[in-house]
Scaffold this motif. Structure first.
Motif, PDB file in Angstrom:
ATOM      1  N   VAL A 283       0.848  -1.190   0.000  1.00 34.28           N
ATOM      2  CA  VAL A 283       0.000   0.000   0.000  1.00 34.28           C
ATOM      3  C   VAL A 283       0.883   1.238   0.000  1.00 34.28           C
ATOM      4  O   VAL A 283       2.112   1.121  -0.043  1.00 34.28           O
ATOM      5  CB  VAL A 283      -0.901   0.036   1.249  1.00 34.28           C
ATOM      6  N   SER A 284       0.273   2.384   0.051  1.00 33.00           N
ATOM      7  CA  SER A 284       1.074   3.609   0.072  1.00 33.00           C
ATOM      8  C   SER A 284       1.415   4.001   1.505  1.00 33.00           C
ATOM      9  O   SER A 284       0.789   3.542   2.462  1.00 33.00           O
ATOM     10  CB  SER A 284       0.303   4.744  -0.575  1.00 33.00           C
ATOM     11  N   VAL A 285       2.393   4.853   1.610  1.00 35.45           N
ATOM     12  CA  VAL A 285       2.830   5.335   2.913  1.00 35.45           C
ATOM     13  C   VAL A 285       1.683   5.994   3.673  1.00 35.45           C
ATOM     14  O   VAL A 285       1.492   5.750   4.872  1.00 35.45           O
ATOM     15  CB  VAL A 285       3.986   6.345   2.731  1.00 35.45           C
ATOM     16  N   GLY A 286       0.935   6.799   2.964  1.00 31.68           N
ATOM     17  CA  GLY A 286      -0.181   7.499   3.596  1.00 31.68           C
ATOM     18  C   GLY A 286      -1.168   6.543   4.243  1.00 31.68           C
ATOM     19  O   GLY A 286      -1.698   6.809   5.325  1.00 31.68           O
ATOM     20  N   THR A 287      -1.378   5.424   3.591  1.00 32.71           N
ATOM     21  CA  THR A 287      -2.335   4.458   4.129  1.00 32.71           C
ATOM     22  C   THR A 287      -1.839   3.872   5.446  1.00 32.71           C
ATOM     23  O   THR A 287      -2.606   3.722   6.400  1.00 32.71           O
ATOM     24  CB  THR A 287      -2.572   3.331   3.113  1.00 32.71           C
ATOM     25  N   VAL A 288      -0.569   3.566   5.482  1.00 28.37           N
ATOM     26  CA  VAL A 288      -0.021   3.042   6.736  1.00 28.37           C
ATOM     27  C   VAL A 288      -0.223   4.060   7.847  1.00 28.37           C
ATOM     28  O   VAL A 288      -0.652   3.727   8.954  1.00 28.37           O
ATOM     29  CB  VAL A 288       1.474   2.717   6.584  1.00 28.37           C
TER      30      VAL A 288
ATOM     31  N   ARG B 296      -4.125  -6.133   6.613  1.00 31.21           N
ATOM     32  CA  ARG B 296      -2.893  -6.433   5.899  1.00 31.21           C
ATOM     33  C   ARG B 296      -1.748  -5.566   6.433  1.00 31.21           C
ATOM     34  O   ARG B 296      -0.646  -6.039   6.703  1.00 31.21           O
ATOM     35  CB  ARG B 296      -3.091  -6.164   4.398  1.00 31.21           C
ATOM     36  N   VAL B 297      -2.059  -4.297   6.638  1.00 30.59           N
ATOM     37  CA  VAL B 297      -1.046  -3.378   7.143  1.00 30.59           C
ATOM     38  C   VAL B 297      -0.633  -3.766   8.565  1.00 30.59           C
ATOM     39  O   VAL B 297       0.554  -3.793   8.896  1.00 30.59           O
ATOM     40  CB  VAL B 297      -1.566  -1.927   7.115  1.00 30.59           C
ATOM     41  N   GLN B 298      -1.618  -4.077   9.371  1.00 28.92           N
ATOM     42  CA  GLN B 298      -1.290  -4.437  10.747  1.00 28.92           C
ATOM     43  C   GLN B 298      -0.412  -5.687  10.791  1.00 28.92           C
ATOM     44  O   GLN B 298       0.500  -5.782  11.608  1.00 28.92           O
ATOM     45  CB  GLN B 298      -2.570  -4.646  11.553  1.00 28.92           C
TER      46      GLN B 298
ATOM     47  N   VAL C  58      -9.764   3.410   6.962  1.00 23.86           N
ATOM     48  CA  VAL C  58      -9.156   2.409   6.102  1.00 23.86           C
ATOM     49  C   VAL C  58     -10.052   1.173   6.013  1.00 23.86           C
ATOM     50  O   VAL C  58     -10.629   0.752   7.013  1.00 23.86           O
ATOM     51  CB  VAL C  58      -7.781   2.013   6.658  1.00 23.86           C
ATOM     52  N   ALA C  59     -10.173   0.622   4.849  1.00 22.72           N
ATOM     53  CA  ALA C  59     -11.000  -0.574   4.680  1.00 22.72           C
ATOM     54  C   ALA C  59     -10.452  -1.721   5.525  1.00 22.72           C
ATOM     55  O   ALA C  59      -9.231  -1.924   5.571  1.00 22.72           O
ATOM     56  CB  ALA C  59     -11.021  -0.979   3.216  1.00 22.72           C
TER      57      ALA C  59
ATOM     58  N   ASN D 290      -2.472   6.235   8.033  1.00 23.40           N
ATOM     59  CA  ASN D 290      -3.888   6.233   8.405  1.00 23.40           C
ATOM     60  C   ASN D 290      -4.240   5.058   9.313  1.00 23.40           C
ATOM     61  O   ASN D 290      -5.003   5.215  10.262  1.00 23.40           O
ATOM     62  CB  ASN D 290      -4.760   6.201   7.150  1.00 23.40           C
ATOM     63  N   VAL D 291      -3.699   3.907   9.016  1.00 21.94           N
ATOM     64  CA  VAL D 291      -3.944   2.756   9.876  1.00 21.94           C
ATOM     65  C   VAL D 291      -3.505   3.085  11.297  1.00 21.94           C
ATOM     66  O   VAL D 291      -4.164   2.747  12.277  1.00 21.94           O
ATOM     67  CB  VAL D 291      -3.191   1.517   9.366  1.00 21.94           C
ATOM     68  N   LEU D 292      -2.383   3.783  11.383  1.00 19.89           N
ATOM     69  CA  LEU D 292      -1.843   4.123  12.692  1.00 19.89           C
ATOM     70  C   LEU D 292      -2.696   5.163  13.414  1.00 19.89           C
ATOM     71  O   LEU D 292      -2.905   5.076  14.627  1.00 19.89           O
ATOM     72  CB  LEU D 292      -0.419   4.672  12.509  1.00 19.89           C
ATOM     73  N   ASN D 293      -3.176   6.150  12.682  1.00 24.44           N
ATOM     74  CA  ASN D 293      -3.795   7.292  13.339  1.00 24.44           C
ATOM     75  C   ASN D 293      -5.307   7.400  13.193  1.00 24.44           C
ATOM     76  O   ASN D 293      -5.963   7.937  14.063  1.00 24.44           O
ATOM     77  CB  ASN D 293      -3.156   8.578  12.848  1.00 24.44           C
ATOM     78  N   ARG D 294      -5.840   6.960  12.086  1.00 25.90           N
ATOM     79  CA  ARG D 294      -7.301   6.984  11.924  1.00 25.90           C
ATOM     80  C   ARG D 294      -7.735   5.713  11.254  1.00 25.90           C
ATOM     81  O   ARG D 294      -8.197   5.728  10.101  1.00 25.90           O
ATOM     82  CB  ARG D 294      -7.740   8.189  11.078  1.00 25.90           C
ATOM     83  N   PRO D 295      -7.666   4.606  11.987  1.00 22.74           N
ATOM     84  CA  PRO D 295      -7.926   3.279  11.412  1.00 22.74           C
ATOM     85  C   PRO D 295      -9.300   3.175  10.752  1.00 22.74           C
ATOM     86  O   PRO D 295      -9.486   2.380   9.839  1.00 22.74           O
ATOM     87  CB  PRO D 295      -7.830   2.342  12.614  1.00 22.74           C
ATOM     88  N   ASP D 296     -10.227   3.990  11.210  1.00 28.41           N
ATOM     89  CA  ASP D 296     -11.584   3.874  10.676  1.00 28.41           C
ATOM     90  C   ASP D 296     -11.687   4.378   9.234  1.00 28.41           C
ATOM     91  O   ASP D 296     -12.668   4.126   8.547  1.00 28.41           O
ATOM     92  CB  ASP D 296     -12.558   4.633  11.577  1.00 28.41           C
TER      93      ASP D 296
END
Lengths: 340, 340
Positions: B17-22, B39-41, B32-33, B24-30
DNA sequence: ACCAGCTAATGAAACGTTTCATACAACCTA
DNA sequence: TAGGTTGTATGAAACGTTTCATTAGCTGGT
């Protein structure tokens, strides 16, 4: 007045030099011509510039802080250790982040995570049983960890500790020598290595002695003054025939609480019950009945720990060391029938 | 095994995925699909990724730590305050950096500089006289500062304090009521506001009383157990005719040291000399003679301070408050002839 | 078939330093 | 005078995130 936080670029502009030069003034002033240096310094002062440490450490890779994780910050034993750590750290321009684990794995774990995110220079920790994985993780990320008040398991890590086995033995030998035959070990939770070893030392002393002696154990969930008091209530309520004649406490907080409860219940220390504590915190000597206690070199422990940590971070051919200090039993009135 | 510290980019690559998505997973998980999030986690776990806080805070502008500057970390009063602060801070995902000023302007100043460089969220400080300029400087840089154990001078700042005037008055009123006519105030350095006010309160009580009373002052450089002991030696050496019949101590450490020295010199507390301490630390009740003391809400002080600080950093329409708690005199045997 | 309105994911800019290769003088040496 | 050396200053890249404007891919409504 708006919070004005000038950055290095503005300073450079103001002083009429490049950004790199300002950085040099900050970090290697001798590389800069005196006249420019002064101009830059004046600009810094004028604009009230303060270096942004996040940016600095982002570049540098590591922060300028040390993490210290202790079991109980309320225990003077640990504040004395903290002082020792701070002394060395400040001397090297480092700040110390003191974390309180409260003997709680979750808390300890989240503290370690935070310290890891902060990329602290190193961590000095009095680990709870079972936190080895987290510590290993820190190490994998390049953060040195030094164990304190706990002997390292392997030679692959640094530790500073005090010989708890010996301490336990000293305490019990003393009680045996003064004629006690029913002794209670007032313990903290047994998952703490310190507690285990002090007990083990006590047992060893009993086994080595020729006179028979009952050594019972009473366990408390947290070794502090309050639990010491309630243990004291229970002990005072025992019939004199089975009641211990001496209590060896896993630390001084327990001992102080115990002493208070026994006195309150009308029992005489040391006549009815003798007490020996552990740590010899400053308050032990000032207690209702001055407390016999196994002394540990508290500040020294902190200083040495910090020094090992710093050596590990800065010295490329650092060698892991396991330092062990010797405890010393200080006999005061609480266990000395002669003197009282 | 080399210290491997993967960054967010490597995690992104690994997870496809892209850096931005990671981020987002870290800071606003909601945002992200669920499938990508997992997958990121997994990637994070797999690579042992730990977020670099410097980078994060460089971007965010502020760190996730609170600074706490105390006069003496060895004094249980301050560790209790620290516990209160930590409780609130941890609850909000913040770490606490505890700094020890040791009543030394230089030390305090260099600690504040460091905290400033770190761009801490806020500072809770028990300031030494004359550190106002440094504090002002922090504020100009946008770091909120809350004063503790010291009333704010103006309404333009937050503070949490305990009414020291009242505390001093309570202590002296009690001693007057129990018939003392020669009282000594065993003081810490007078540049500490707390000391000044406790003394002032004591004087006020004397002036308000109808019976005449001598109130002398003996000053110590640092109010700890050791100086308390040496003060005790001096007091014990005085001729009984001029010796005070009661001593009011600026804090409990002094009182405990004093008690120890007097007892050692063969004087009876409270018969020969009564003692009243200040702070009511846990050890006061456990002392040789249980200590009368002016109790302060220690943890509460820390908690409230931290809360004010957090409010100031997060709440846009924060209003400065000056909170003052009331002390409470706890009478124990050290000043109670009846009871002993 | 087209547009509107979503949800997801992207990519690049920005944060404020430090570092390092480079440039420019000025001065010496052969 | 050419070539080296030294002392000083420069500019751009890099550190690892977060943020935000943008795009892509759907769904459903007209």
């Amino acid at each position: 007045m708006k919070p004005s936080v000038p950055n290095i670029r503005q300073v450079a502009e103001y002083a009429g030099v490049s950004v790199g030069t300002v950085s040099n003034v900050l970090n290697r002033p001798d590389l800069v011509a005196p006249s420019t240096r002064e101009r830059v310094q004046a600009a810094i002062k004028e604009l009230n510039f303060v270096r942004n440490d996040s940016a600095r450490q982002l570049r540098a890779g590591r922060s300028r802080t040390l993490g210290l994780v202790v079991l109980d910050i309320s225990n003077p034993f640990f504040t004395d250790v903290a002082r020792g750590v701070e002394e060395i750290a400040n001397h090297n321009g480092l700040a110390v982040i003191v974390c309180n684990s409260d003997d709680d794995t979750e808390k300890e774990s989240s503290h370690l995570d935070l310290l890891n995110e902060m990329r602290v220079q190193g961590v000095l920790i009095n680990p709870i049983e079972g936190s080895d994985k987290k510590i290993e993780m820190l190490r994998e990320h390049g953060t040195p960890v030094v164990l304190f008040d706990r002997q390292a398991a392997s030679e692959g890590e640094c530790s500073v500790a005090v010989n708890d086995l010996l301490g336990g033995r000293q305490a019990l030998t003393h009680l045996i020598d003064t004629g006690h035959q029913r002794v209670l070990f007032l313990s903290g939770p047994f998952h703490l290595r310190q507690v285990q070893e002090r007990h083990e030392g006590a047992v060893a002393a009993v086994e080595a002695s020729s006179t028979p002696l009952d050594l019972d154990v009473m366990t408390t969930p947290t070794p502090n003054v309050t639990t010491g008091r309630s243990a004291g209530d229970r002990i005072a309520a025992m019939p004199p025939s089975t009641r211990p004649t001496a209590v060896f406490c896993a630390n001084d907080l327990l001992a102080l609480g115990l002493l208070q409860a026994l006195t309150h219940a009308g029992l005489q220390v040391p006549h009815d019950i003798a007490i020996v504590g552990y740590d010899d915190i400053d308050f032990a000597a000032a207690a209702a009945v001055p407390l016999s206690s196994v002394r540990q070199p508290r500040q020294q422990l902190g200083r040495t720990g910090a020094e090992l940590l710093l050596d590990e971070t800065t010295n490329p051919d650092h060698e892991h060391q396991q330092v062990t200090f010797e405890p010393e039993l200080i006999v005061r009135r609480s266990s000395d029938l002669q003197r009282s």
